[in-house]
Design a protein around this motif. Sequence first.
Motif, PDB file in Angstrom:
ATOM      1  N   ARG A 137       0.964  -1.539  -0.020  1.00  0.00           N
ATOM      2  CA  ARG A 137      -0.088   0.026  -0.011  1.00  0.00           C
ATOM      3  C   ARG A 137       0.976   1.203   0.056  1.00  0.00           C
ATOM      4  O   ARG A 137       0.534   2.535   0.172  1.00  0.00           O
ATOM      5  CB  ARG A 137      -1.071  -0.022   1.216  1.00  0.00           C
ATOM      6  N   MET A 138       2.300   0.865  -0.053  1.00  0.00           N
ATOM      7  CA  MET A 138       2.867   2.181  -0.092  1.00  0.00           C
ATOM      8  C   MET A 138       3.807   2.608  -1.432  1.00  0.00           C
ATOM      9  O   MET A 138       4.041   1.800  -2.159  1.00  0.00           O
ATOM     10  CB  MET A 138       4.256   2.177   0.931  1.00  0.00           C
ATOM     11  N   ASP A 139       3.750   3.847  -1.633  1.00  0.00           N
ATOM     12  CA  ASP A 139       4.645   4.354  -2.702  1.00  0.00           C
ATOM     13  C   ASP A 139       6.164   3.965  -2.622  1.00  0.00           C
ATOM     14  O   ASP A 139       6.468   3.662  -1.349  1.00  0.00           O
ATOM     15  CB  ASP A 139       4.424   5.726  -2.734  1.00  0.00           C
ATOM     16  N   TYR A 152       2.497   6.270  -6.980  1.00  0.00           N
ATOM     17  CA  TYR A 152       1.431   5.729  -6.560  1.00  0.00           C
ATOM     18  C   TYR A 152       0.199   6.278  -7.189  1.00  0.00           C
ATOM     19  O   TYR A 152      -0.802   5.746  -7.509  1.00  0.00           O
ATOM     20  CB  TYR A 152       1.443   5.547  -5.031  1.00  0.00           C
ATOM     21  N   ASN A 153       0.265   7.687  -7.325  1.00  0.00           N
ATOM     22  CA  ASN A 153      -0.563   8.547  -7.590  1.00  0.00           C
ATOM     23  C   ASN A 153      -0.734   8.474  -9.170  1.00  0.00           C
ATOM     24  O   ASN A 153      -1.995   8.504  -9.674  1.00  0.00           O
ATOM     25  CB  ASN A 153      -0.698   9.962  -7.048  1.00  0.00           C
ATOM     26  N   HIS A 154       0.162   8.316  -9.847  1.00  0.00           N
ATOM     27  CA  HIS A 154      -0.107   8.022 -11.446  1.00  0.00           C
ATOM     28  C   HIS A 154      -0.618   6.732 -11.612  1.00  0.00           C
ATOM     29  O   HIS A 154      -1.551   6.522 -12.324  1.00  0.00           O
ATOM     30  CB  HIS A 154       1.206   7.850 -12.010  1.00  0.00           C
ATOM     31  N   GLY A 155      -0.309   5.594 -10.713  1.00  0.00           N
ATOM     32  CA  GLY A 155      -0.970   4.186 -10.802  1.00  0.00           C
ATOM     33  C   GLY A 155      -2.611   4.162 -10.659  1.00  0.00           C
ATOM     34  O   GLY A 155      -3.411   3.676 -11.031  1.00  0.00           O
ATOM     35  N   VAL A 156      -2.776   5.088  -9.465  1.00  0.00           N
ATOM     36  CA  VAL A 156      -4.295   5.227  -9.278  1.00  0.00           C
ATOM     37  C   VAL A 156      -4.974   5.838 -10.437  1.00  0.00           C
ATOM     38  O   VAL A 156      -6.193   5.303 -10.852  1.00  0.00           O
ATOM     39  CB  VAL A 156      -4.499   6.016  -7.949  1.00  0.00           C
ATOM     40  N   ASN A 206      -4.336   5.874 -13.641  1.00  0.00           N
ATOM     41  CA  ASN A 206      -4.157   4.647 -14.622  1.00  0.00           C
ATOM     42  C   ASN A 206      -5.431   3.811 -14.406  1.00  0.00           C
ATOM     43  O   ASN A 206      -6.138   3.192 -15.112  1.00  0.00           O
ATOM     44  CB  ASN A 206      -3.031   3.892 -14.821  1.00  0.00           C
ATOM     45  N   THR A 207      -5.481   3.216 -13.048  1.00  0.00           N
ATOM     46  CA  THR A 207      -6.387   2.183 -12.724  1.00  0.00           C
ATOM     47  C   THR A 207      -8.034   2.742 -12.842  1.00  0.00           C
ATOM     48  O   THR A 207      -8.781   2.100 -13.359  1.00  0.00           O
ATOM     49  CB  THR A 207      -6.126   1.704 -11.327  1.00  0.00           C
ATOM     50  N   ALA A 209     -12.155  -0.183  -8.841  1.00  0.00           N
ATOM     51  CA  ALA A 209     -10.927  -1.102  -8.593  1.00  0.00           C
ATOM     52  C   ALA A 209      -9.941  -0.149  -8.132  1.00  0.00           C
ATOM     53  O   ALA A 209      -8.761  -0.425  -7.747  1.00  0.00           O
ATOM     54  CB  ALA A 209     -10.288  -1.122 -10.126  1.00  0.00           C
ATOM     55  N   VAL A 210     -10.183   1.166  -7.511  1.00  0.00           N
ATOM     56  CA  VAL A 210      -9.193   2.106  -6.774  1.00  0.00           C
ATOM     57  C   VAL A 210      -9.310   1.643  -5.353  1.00  0.00           C
ATOM     58  O   VAL A 210     -10.113   1.334  -4.591  1.00  0.00           O
ATOM     59  CB  VAL A 210      -9.611   3.394  -6.946  1.00  0.00           C
ATOM     60  N   SER A 211      -7.942   1.409  -4.715  1.00  0.00           N
ATOM     61  CA  SER A 211      -7.652   0.924  -3.291  1.00  0.00           C
ATOM     62  C   SER A 211      -8.472   1.967  -2.378  1.00  0.00           C
ATOM     63  O   SER A 211      -8.320   3.152  -2.598  1.00  0.00           O
ATOM     64  CB  SER A 211      -6.222   0.733  -3.168  1.00  0.00           C
ATOM     65  N   PRO A 212      -9.031   1.306  -1.338  1.00  0.00           N
ATOM     66  CA  PRO A 212      -9.428   2.189  -0.286  1.00  0.00           C
ATOM     67  C   PRO A 212      -8.442   2.955   0.627  1.00  0.00           C
ATOM     68  O   PRO A 212      -8.407   3.742   1.328  1.00  0.00           O
ATOM     69  CB  PRO A 212     -10.288   1.224   0.585  1.00  0.00           C
ATOM     70  N   PHE A 213      -7.064   2.520   0.138  1.00  0.00           N
ATOM     71  CA  PHE A 213      -6.061   2.973   0.914  1.00  0.00           C
ATOM     72  C   PHE A 213      -5.268   4.131   0.011  1.00  0.00           C
ATOM     73  O   PHE A 213      -4.369   4.794   0.494  1.00  0.00           O
ATOM     74  CB  PHE A 213      -4.762   1.861   0.962  1.00  0.00           C
TER      75      PHE A 213
END
Length: 420
Positions: free
Chosen positions: A77-79, A121-125, A127-128, A136-140
């Motif tokens: 859950r960490m960048d 991490y934020n770029h990944g969010v 993209n998701t 599909a976005v993590s609650p974290f």
Amino acid sequence: MVLERMRELRRRVVITGWGAITPLGLTVTDTWAAMLAGRSGIHLVEGFETGDLGTRIAGQIRGFDPALYIPHKVSRRMDTYAQYAMAAATQAVESAKLTIDDELAPRTGVLIGSGYGPVNYNHGVANTLRDKGPRAVSPFAQIAGAIDNAAGEISMQFGAHGPSRALSTACATGTDSIGEAARWIQFGFADVVLAGGADNCITRGDLAGSGNARALSTRNDEPEKASRPFDEDRDGFVMSSGAGVLVLEEAEHALERGVPILGEVIGYGSTSDAYHWTAPHPEGAGAKAAMRLALQDAGALPSDVDYVNTHGTSTPIGDEREVHSIRAVLGDHATRIPVSSTKSMTGHMIGAGGAVEAIASCLAIQDGVAPPTINCERPLDPEMNFVAGVAQDHDIAVAMSNSFGFGGHNAVLVLRRWAQ
């Protein structure tokens, strides 16, 4: 008069532990050995497409395994910037032989800064969300995507119940974090603080943006020669990733624990140029003021400084202004001491830079050696000793560490060999 009285009353702050994750090595010991050997940590970027970018080089972290420091359910859950920070903090706590028990926990703080925070991490969010939709976005996401994530994870990992926060002042972040944490201890808000900075902003977007700002070196064919502070042929800085964390401790508390003291933080100065987002003040006004404030805070004279670890990023304007500022503050003494840039080897680790450079400054004091400025083949100022190419033996009791960032942030630390 008020500042003098405050200096008389405040407590002494010492360094009892440190950790580092850098392009030169995954520990302080390995990073320092590489610095003294004059080794570069700059390579062609791996992990994403760079063919259409003007800059295709960076100081990436290689061989890092978060499982050595963080349980998988936490690390996922960490960048990566926060993983680097956690690793450096763990190394620092272990080297300080620090146990944060129920008694010490309320008196232990965490101050971990970052210039860019969890950008990967934020770029990944994003993209998701685009590819798979909101479910599909993590609650974290709101936790892991915040700039205080590293500080929060570290405080939970070690049970530090004192003040916990993030700080962001661009390239001055690591130095500001140490300076502000030292004040917590000096004025009694904490007895121990884990302080430093971390960044991993090597992304297509960040390389494109900084490249378009003409801040980055484009010496893609010779990565190891791209970062060349104070050299006439410099053409920009090299973006890098990393983390540096120090254990700062009230001196009497450290003495009671009987642990080795690695150095003392005696001065800190911080200013703002209020001039331009990317260019330093034409006369280096903010940089000079920060150095003078740090010396005043330390109760030291310019002639007391034995070594300067510069900001020295390898930008055409920044290096020139820093040399001008150092000469203005230290006078003729500036030409009689080693003045080097370890960014010539690490590249610019942004928020981590000042923290790792504070560690390097303390090691220079301990070992009596100034690390080199590699690639400094045609010195910008021939009268200055930039420690060009090869490390130099030098008796260092007091070191100054400079950090000057985008947005006009200026921060300076003065560090001293421990003596009761």
